[in-house]
Design an enzyme around this catalytic site. Structure first.
Site, mmCIF file in Angstrom:
data_model
loop_
_atom_site.group_PDB
_atom_site.id
_atom_site.type_symbol
_atom_site.label_atom_id
_atom_site.label_comp_id
_atom_site.label_asym_id
_atom_site.label_seq_id
_atom_site.Cartn_x
_atom_site.Cartn_y
_atom_site.Cartn_z
ATOM 1 N N LYS A 93 -7.847 -6.005 -13.696
ATOM 2 C CA LYS A 93 -8.176 -6.329 -12.309
ATOM 3 C C LYS A 93 -8.739 -7.741 -12.269
ATOM 4 O O LYS A 93 -9.502 -8.131 -13.164
ATOM 5 C CB LYS A 93 -9.244 -5.361 -11.776
ATOM 6 C CG LYS A 93 -9.688 -5.632 -10.358
ATOM 7 C CD LYS A 93 -8.722 -5.063 -9.357
ATOM 8 C CE LYS A 93 -9.238 -5.173 -7.939
ATOM 9 N NZ LYS A 93 -8.348 -4.457 -7.017
ATOM 10 N N GLY A 131 -4.008 9.024 8.934
ATOM 11 C CA GLY A 131 -3.618 7.621 8.775
ATOM 12 C C GLY A 131 -2.111 7.468 8.660
ATOM 13 O O GLY A 131 -1.516 7.904 7.685
ATOM 14 N N GLY A 184 -0.344 4.463 8.668
ATOM 15 C CA GLY A 184 -0.052 3.049 8.443
ATOM 16 C C GLY A 184 1.194 2.927 7.580
ATOM 17 O O GLY A 184 2.134 3.714 7.701
ATOM 18 N N HIS A 185 1.182 1.955 6.691
ATOM 19 C CA HIS A 185 2.379 1.683 5.886
ATOM 20 C C HIS A 185 2.840 2.921 5.098
ATOM 21 O O HIS A 185 4.003 3.287 5.123
ATOM 22 C CB HIS A 185 2.096 0.536 4.907
ATOM 23 C CG HIS A 185 2.014 -0.787 5.579
ATOM 24 N ND1 HIS A 185 0.848 -1.293 6.083
ATOM 25 C CD2 HIS A 185 2.972 -1.693 5.848
ATOM 26 C CE1 HIS A 185 1.085 -2.464 6.638
ATOM 27 N NE2 HIS A 185 2.365 -2.733 6.511
HETATM 28 P P1 NAD Z 1 -2.567 0.769 6.172
HETATM 29 O O1 NAD Z 1 -3.707 -0.122 6.489
HETATM 30 O O2 NAD Z 1 -1.187 0.302 6.465
HETATM 31 O O3 NAD Z 1 -2.738 2.193 6.904
HETATM 32 C C1 NAD Z 1 -3.969 2.827 7.051
HETATM 33 C C2 NAD Z 1 -3.930 3.540 8.400
HETATM 34 O O4 NAD Z 1 -5.097 4.361 8.505
HETATM 35 C C3 NAD Z 1 -3.926 2.594 9.591
HETATM 36 O O5 NAD Z 1 -2.890 2.955 10.485
HETATM 37 C C4 NAD Z 1 -5.315 2.803 10.213
HETATM 38 O O6 NAD Z 1 -5.312 2.624 11.626
HETATM 39 C C5 NAD Z 1 -5.589 4.239 9.834
HETATM 40 N N1 NAD Z 1 -6.995 4.633 9.863
HETATM 41 C C6 NAD Z 1 -8.079 3.895 9.569
HETATM 42 N N2 NAD Z 1 -9.195 4.626 9.733
HETATM 43 C C7 NAD Z 1 -8.789 5.858 10.119
HETATM 44 C C8 NAD Z 1 -9.472 7.075 10.432
HETATM 45 N N3 NAD Z 1 -10.805 7.160 10.386
HETATM 46 N N4 NAD Z 1 -8.731 8.150 10.780
HETATM 47 C C9 NAD Z 1 -7.390 8.080 10.847
HETATM 48 N N5 NAD Z 1 -6.692 6.958 10.578
HETATM 49 C C10 NAD Z 1 -7.396 5.867 10.207
HETATM 50 O O7 NAD Z 1 -2.719 1.126 4.615
HETATM 51 P P2 NAD Z 1 -1.595 1.718 3.653
HETATM 52 O O8 NAD Z 1 -0.952 0.621 2.925
HETATM 53 O O9 NAD Z 1 -0.776 2.705 4.388
HETATM 54 O O10 NAD Z 1 -2.531 2.484 2.588
HETATM 55 C C11 NAD Z 1 -3.207 3.678 2.947
HETATM 56 C C12 NAD Z 1 -4.149 4.076 1.828
HETATM 57 O O11 NAD Z 1 -3.413 4.261 0.617
HETATM 58 C C13 NAD Z 1 -5.234 3.050 1.499
HETATM 59 O O12 NAD Z 1 -6.388 3.726 1.111
HETATM 60 C C14 NAD Z 1 -4.650 2.291 0.320
HETATM 61 O O13 NAD Z 1 -5.657 1.733 -0.510
HETATM 62 C C15 NAD Z 1 -3.939 3.411 -0.403
HETATM 63 N N6 NAD Z 1 -2.823 2.958 -1.235
HETATM 64 C C16 NAD Z 1 -1.809 2.266 -0.675
HETATM 65 C C17 NAD Z 1 -0.754 1.841 -1.470
HETATM 66 C C18 NAD Z 1 0.402 1.088 -0.872
HETATM 67 O O14 NAD Z 1 1.448 0.988 -1.522
HETATM 68 N N7 NAD Z 1 0.270 0.553 0.336
HETATM 69 C C19 NAD Z 1 -0.746 2.125 -2.842
HETATM 70 C C20 NAD Z 1 -1.795 2.873 -3.401
HETATM 71 C C21 NAD Z 1 -2.838 3.275 -2.575
#
Ligand code: NAD
Length: 353
Positions: A80, A180, A182-183
């Protein structure tokens, strides 16, 4: 207290502190374990409260990456990098160049990738100084976003957990509550919809969640009530530390599996879920899809079908973990940690990428 007595520091191979007055770079790179291969881990740029917070994150995340890469059967260890800077104002070309030189000085023992506060353009800047960067976009702009791969991994982890826990080979008809969208969460929801699952969604972004729910014929609930939904599976895909003592008491689902990092607010919550008969899939097993894809990008024979098959292998890794956990009466986290640790000690060359 000796710095070597830092709670997270005891088993790290190397920690590098860099200070470059010319560019203003203040950075830490932690290499936790490189037994299986070069340490892989993201570059987080953040205005940390103090140096101890930055060090703590570098130590904790690099250790977590060792476990994640071992369980994903990758030829990598955990690393990291953290840069103490505000990503909005401080990411100057000279700071990124100095960071590139620092990474290069490790001669490939640490490989960096995008993380919070760093983006594809930063990776391109680093790549001008060092070859030890992964996850670059190709000239057509593709690549770089790991979330579709992460979602595919979570979906396959769900299949493994469902077969083990509910004895079903299909997700059709199962009720899945996603926190959630999101992505990762939105992509996961689409995979589940295609598989015939019934979805309950929540997000603080009401526009995003309502629009997705219309497409997927899903029900939407308020963010605070997602834990109370009667579901077969709860999928935390928003943020870390969501499984605290109160949530673990309230949860109605039989299985917890999602993408969020560090879902357990306290290690004891794994035992609390075990005692309630709720199967908790360790986050670092379920969400390794993105890291698997990034690791494949270092190979000249990158092949998307093989990448997806490698990620789908999370299902069988998880079944091994759950089967051992059931047999030994331990939490899946305890068994996943143990399995990863057994793999650190494997002779080099056994990993599959
Ligand atoms: P993102 O920011 O695209 O999506 C997160 C979503 O959660 C958003 O739409 C946000 O509005 C929503 N959110 C925030 N607070 C909330 C709550 N209290 N209740 C309901 N929804 C809420 O992030 P992402 O890329 O989709 O990643 C999601 C999680 O997965 C994160 O914790 C990230 O660290 C983890 N993660 C992501 C990846 C990846 O490839 N993107 C890989 C490993 C781990």
């Amino acid at each position: 207290m000796s710095i070597f007595d830092h709670a997270e520091f005891s088993d790290h191979e190397q920690v590098i502190f860099a200070n470059d007055p010319v560019s203003g770079l203040k950075a830490i790179i932690a290499i936790h374990n490189s037994y299986r291969g070069p340490a892989l881990g993201g570059l987080h740029i953040h205005s940390y409260r103090n140096d101890a917070q930055a060090l703590g994150e570098a130590l904790k995340s690099s250790r977590g990456m060792t476990y994640k890469t071992a369980l994903a059967n990758l030829p990598h260890g955990g690393g990291k990098a953290v840069v103490i800077a505000d990503p909005r104002y401080d990411k100057t070309p000279s700071l990124l160049e100095a960071m590139g030189r620092l990474i290069d000085s490790l001669d490939g023992r640490y490989i960096t990738a995008e993380d919070q506060g760093s983006d594809a353009a930063d990776m391109q800047a680093l790549a001008r100084v060092t070859p030890h960067v992964v996850g670059l976009r190709n000239p057509a702009g593709a690549g770089g976003d790991p979330s579709p791969y992460t979602a595919w991994g979570v979906f396959n982890a769900m299949r493994g957990a469902v077969r083990h826990t509910l004895g079903k080979t299909e997700l059709c008809g199962l009720r899945v509550a996603i926190q959630g969208v999101g992505h990762v969460g939105a992509r996961l929801a689409r995979y589940l919809h295609e598989a015939g699952a019934r979805l309950v969604l929540s997000d603080v972004d009401s526009h995003a969640v309502n629009s997705l729910a219309r497409h997927l014929d899903a029900r939407v609930v308020a963010p605070k009530t997602i834990f109370d939904v009667e579901a077969d599976i709860f999928a935390p895909c928003a943020m870390g530390a969501v499984l605290n003592a109160e949530v673990c008491r309230r949860l109605q689902a039989r299985i917890v599996v999602g993408a969020a990092n560090d879902q357990l607010a306290e290690p004891a919550c794994a035992e609390q879920l075990l005692a309630r008969g709720i199967v908790y899939v360790p986050d670092y097993v379920a969400n390794a899809g993105g890291v698997i894809e990034v690791a494949w990008r270092r190979r000249a024979d990158y092949d998307r079908r093989q990448v997806m098959a490698h990620i789908a292998g999370i299902e069988s890794t998880l079944e091994t973990i759950l089967e051992r956990a059931g047999r030994e009466g331990l939490s899946p986290v305890a068994i996943a940690d143990r399995l990863a640790e057994e793999r650190f000690a494997e002779p080099r060359g056994k990993a599959s990428v």
